[in-house]
Design an enzyme around this catalytic site. Structure first.
Site, mmCIF file in Angstrom:
data_model
loop_
_atom_site.group_PDB
_atom_site.id
_atom_site.type_symbol
_atom_site.label_atom_id
_atom_site.label_comp_id
_atom_site.label_asym_id
_atom_site.label_seq_id
_atom_site.Cartn_x
_atom_site.Cartn_y
_atom_site.Cartn_z
ATOM 1 N N GLU B 62 -4.201 -1.903 4.507
ATOM 2 C CA GLU B 62 -3.895 -3.269 4.082
ATOM 3 C C GLU B 62 -4.529 -4.325 4.975
ATOM 4 O O GLU B 62 -4.937 -5.387 4.495
ATOM 5 C CB GLU B 62 -2.383 -3.481 4.021
ATOM 6 C CG GLU B 62 -1.718 -2.835 2.807
ATOM 7 C CD GLU B 62 -1.493 -1.335 2.969
ATOM 8 O OE1 GLU B 62 -1.681 -0.812 4.086
ATOM 9 O OE2 GLU B 62 -1.129 -0.681 1.971
ATOM 10 N N HIS B 131 10.888 -1.192 0.081
ATOM 11 C CA HIS B 131 10.106 -1.495 -1.117
ATOM 12 C C HIS B 131 10.787 -2.533 -1.999
ATOM 13 O O HIS B 131 10.463 -2.662 -3.175
ATOM 14 C CB HIS B 131 9.871 -0.237 -1.953
ATOM 15 C CG HIS B 131 8.753 0.612 -1.441
ATOM 16 N ND1 HIS B 131 8.765 1.180 -0.200
ATOM 17 C CD2 HIS B 131 7.585 0.989 -2.005
ATOM 18 C CE1 HIS B 131 7.651 1.878 -0.025
ATOM 19 N NE2 HIS B 131 6.921 1.775 -1.110
#
Lengths: 343, 327
Positions: B62, B131
């Site tokens: 990322e 998440h």
């Protein structure tokens, strides 16, 4: 690869004495509080690393580095006046006084900047190289990165990405022995730093004595050719910093072993002396040119300081806010809009 | 404008596809965007249509996704970089906030970074704590970025097209819960560009202003329908962009209703609700007839079990209750 010509060597000398004069002047101005920023990382001791490697580039190639960026800017031909004015935060500075010592850049010279977060510029380098590849250009992106950054996630992610996408980047690890105050041996499990890049399948051109501009140039030329044709390459430059991590670094005063080490580097591996000795042994009738470059460097830096000190500081709300955003017709703004920036 | 039932995911796909056809420099990159066809199927068919050069699978990196987009954009491309979910964008916060949002500023306008970060956002479905985030306000904190958060297909389509065309970096979030939600769309061949920073009144009413974005708009609209049965007419303001904030729209509504409830999926502290409430009290004090209420997620990481997960989630009933407290 052809050996550097006499003209090249003399020009390298010009660049190196200019950098040294500039950096030592910055140091003095900082001590005198005429430069007031808290961060300033000097390139003294590193000169041959930048000068020798950038000599292998052509003008359309790209250069990006971290915060030890003054030398890189001067090698690329940025005006010392604009660079010095940036140190002092003046309107006439190369970044208008917004960036300071760590954020020099010049579009005109394909210099994409100095960056202040360790490793933060590495994916940017990969992105710049991606543009070249995307548009079928064979320009390379020469990327300078310190030894400390090789322990950070940006380094590993960016190098891996450059490998799987075959990006034309030359990764130059400037290993000056310390990431801030921590020795490479205490910070990195693999002390041969170029091998970290090799682990990702990047072609390594090994470890180079980066106090010797001729050796740096020789290896950089090979790596640049390789990157232009095939994909990413890495070189480890072994060098040394003369003024600590940054100007506020008092470690050199506090640790005797470090000042001993510094003396040894300055006496035995001084990059300007190594180049000068090489020029004098290989070419006749150069004394006058060398002396000319030395006095020119002094004059240029003196002129830069005068220019910077005479320049105005930015001092308006307009200047504070300007260039937060690109002015855009696609953005809807009213007097009540919050967070839109001003044009 | 033809009323057709197009899922938000399809609307986003159409916007991306049209912009890629319009401009050769627009490309997508991210985890699983190519061969996998996109984790949320937004880029389904793109690899086949545009090829590997413009539809680029990345490793699970990322920081590099965030930063490569900046470099590519500075150099002249127009990247649309996808974070599979916004939770993973936390790993790229330095690239997003310190680089995408600042390269223009610290070189005083020398460069621009015309890029879009797309990120699926929100929670529910027992995805568990790491998440389950709707952290849009975190990203809206930083000057230099714009942040867009659509609540329906039409807006997602028009907002994303503008985000791609604009020269500023935009973080564009897509509520996972809204991906399958159908809604009207312009006809094929008709284009829509929604300006960055322009909010929208989704329902008119005189008694209370409900300010929301993304999934919160649905809760607000559901609450408004329920309140209407009791004769309370709520005005629903969908700000659509968290940066810039179209406060003119909020102020105009508030001057009419004198009451406000702010609805968001995000956590309550230092939030969208905090910001809007602060701005209202600073600028609309004379029009204020009741305390400003905020409906947000509960201040807790998300658990796995459905029963207690739902306790943490905002919903229409919580909005109704908040409105009734201030009427």
């Amino acid at each position: 690869m052809a050996a550097p010509t006499k003209a090249m060597l003399l020009d390298w000398y010009r660049q190196m004495v200019l950098i040294r004069e500039f950096e030592e002047t910055c140091h003095r101005l900082y001590e005198e509080k005429r430069i007031t920023g808290v961060y300033m990382h000097l390139y003294s001791g590193h000169e041959a690393s930048g000068v020798g490697s950038m000599a292998a580039l052509r003008p359309s190639d790209h250069v990006i580095t971290a915060y030890r960026d003054h030398g890189i800017a001067l090698i690329l031909g940025m005006d010392p006046k604009a660079v010095m004015a940036e140190m002092m935060g003046k309107k006439t500075g190369s970044s208008g006084g917004k960036g300071g010592s760590m954020h020099l850049a010049s579009r005109e010279h394909n210099f994409w900047g100095g960056y202040a977060i360790v490793g933060g510029h590495l994916p940017l380098a990969a992105g710049i190289a991606l543009e070249a590849k995307y548009n079928d250009k064979d320009d390379v992106t020469m990327t300078y990165v310190g030894d400390g950054a090789t322990n950070n996630g940006y380094f590993h992610e960016s190098l891996n990405m450059s490998a799987i996408w075959d990006l034309p980047v030359v990764w130059i690890i400037e290993n000056n022995g310390y990431g801030m105050g921590t020795e490479v041996e205490r910070a990195s499990g693999q002390v041969e730093l170029h091998r970290k890049a090799e682990a990702y399948g990047i072609k390594s051109f090994g470890c180079v004595d980066a106090q010797n501009a001729m050796k740096v140039y020789e290896v950089a030329s090979q790596a640049v050719d390789y990157a232009r044709q095939h994909g990413p390459a890495v070189i480890e430059h072994v060098t040394y910093r003369y003024r600590g991590h940054g100007v506020s670094d008092k470690q050199y005063d506090a640790r005797d072993d470090m000042s001993e080490e510094l003396k040894k580097w300055m006496q035995c591996r001084e990059p300007i002396k190594i180049l000068r000795d090489h020029i004098l042994s290989a070419h006749d009738d150069v004394d006058e040119v060398l002396a000319g470059h030395e006095s020119e460097a002094k004059a240029l830096v003196k002129g830069a300081v005068e220019f910077a000190e005479a320049s105005e500081l930015p001092n308006s709300y307009q200047e504070l806010m300007r260039n937060t955003y690109v002015p855009s017709d696609l953005v809807y703004k009213t007097e009540s809009s919050i967070g839109a920036g001003i044009d | 404008m033809a009323a057709r039932n197009v899922a938000m995911r399809e609307a986003i796909r159409r916007a991306l596809r049209e912009e890629m056809h319009r401009d050769e420099n627009v490309f997508v990159m991210g985890e699983e965007v190519a061969y996998w066809q996109g984790t949320h199927r937004v880029t389904r068919g793109f690899l086949e249509e545009f090829g590997e050069r413009r539809v680029r699978d990345t490793p699970i990196s990322e920081m590099a996704i965030g930063g490569v987009a900046v470099g590519a954009a500075m150099a002249g491309l127009r990247p649309v970089a996808e974070f599979m979910t916004i939770n993973f964008a936390f790993l790229a916060l330095d690239a997003i906030a310190n680089h995408a949002g600042k390269v223009r500023y610290f070189f005083d306008g020398m460069f621009k970074a015309p890029l879009v970060y797309r990120a699926a956002s929100g929670w529910g479905n027992q995805a568990t704590a790491s998440h389950s985030h709707a952290p849009e306000p975190i990203f809206a904190h930083f000057p230099g970025l714009y942040v867009g958060c659509p609540s329906n297909s039409m807006d997602a389509y028009g907002m994303l097209k503008t985000a791609i065309r604009d020269d500023n970096p935009v973080l564009f979030t897509e509520s996972i819960a809204l991906y399958p939600k159908p809604g009207p769309m312009p006809d094929e061949g008709e284009e829509l560009l929604i300006p960055i920073g322009k909010g929208d009144i989704k329902r008119e009413g005189d008694h209370v202003t409900l300010v929301a974005y993304a999934r919160g708009v649905d809760w607000a609209l559901q609450a408004a329908r329920q309140l209407s049965k009791d004769g309370i007419e709520a005005e629903v303001v969908d700000l659509r962009w968290l940066r810039p904030l179209d406060m003119q729209l909020v102020y105009a509504s508030f001057k009419k209703t004198n009451r406000c409830v702010i609805v968001e999926e995000s956590l309550p502290m230092y939030s969208f609700g905090s910001e809007i409430a602060a701005l209202l009290q600073e600028n609309m004090f004379d029009y204020m007839d009741a305390p400003i209420k905020r409906v947000a997620a509960e201040d807790v990481p998300l658990p796995y079990s459905k029963t207690i997960e739902l306790l943490a989630l905002p919903n229409a009933q919580k909005v109704v209750d908040a409105v009734k407290e201030i009427l």
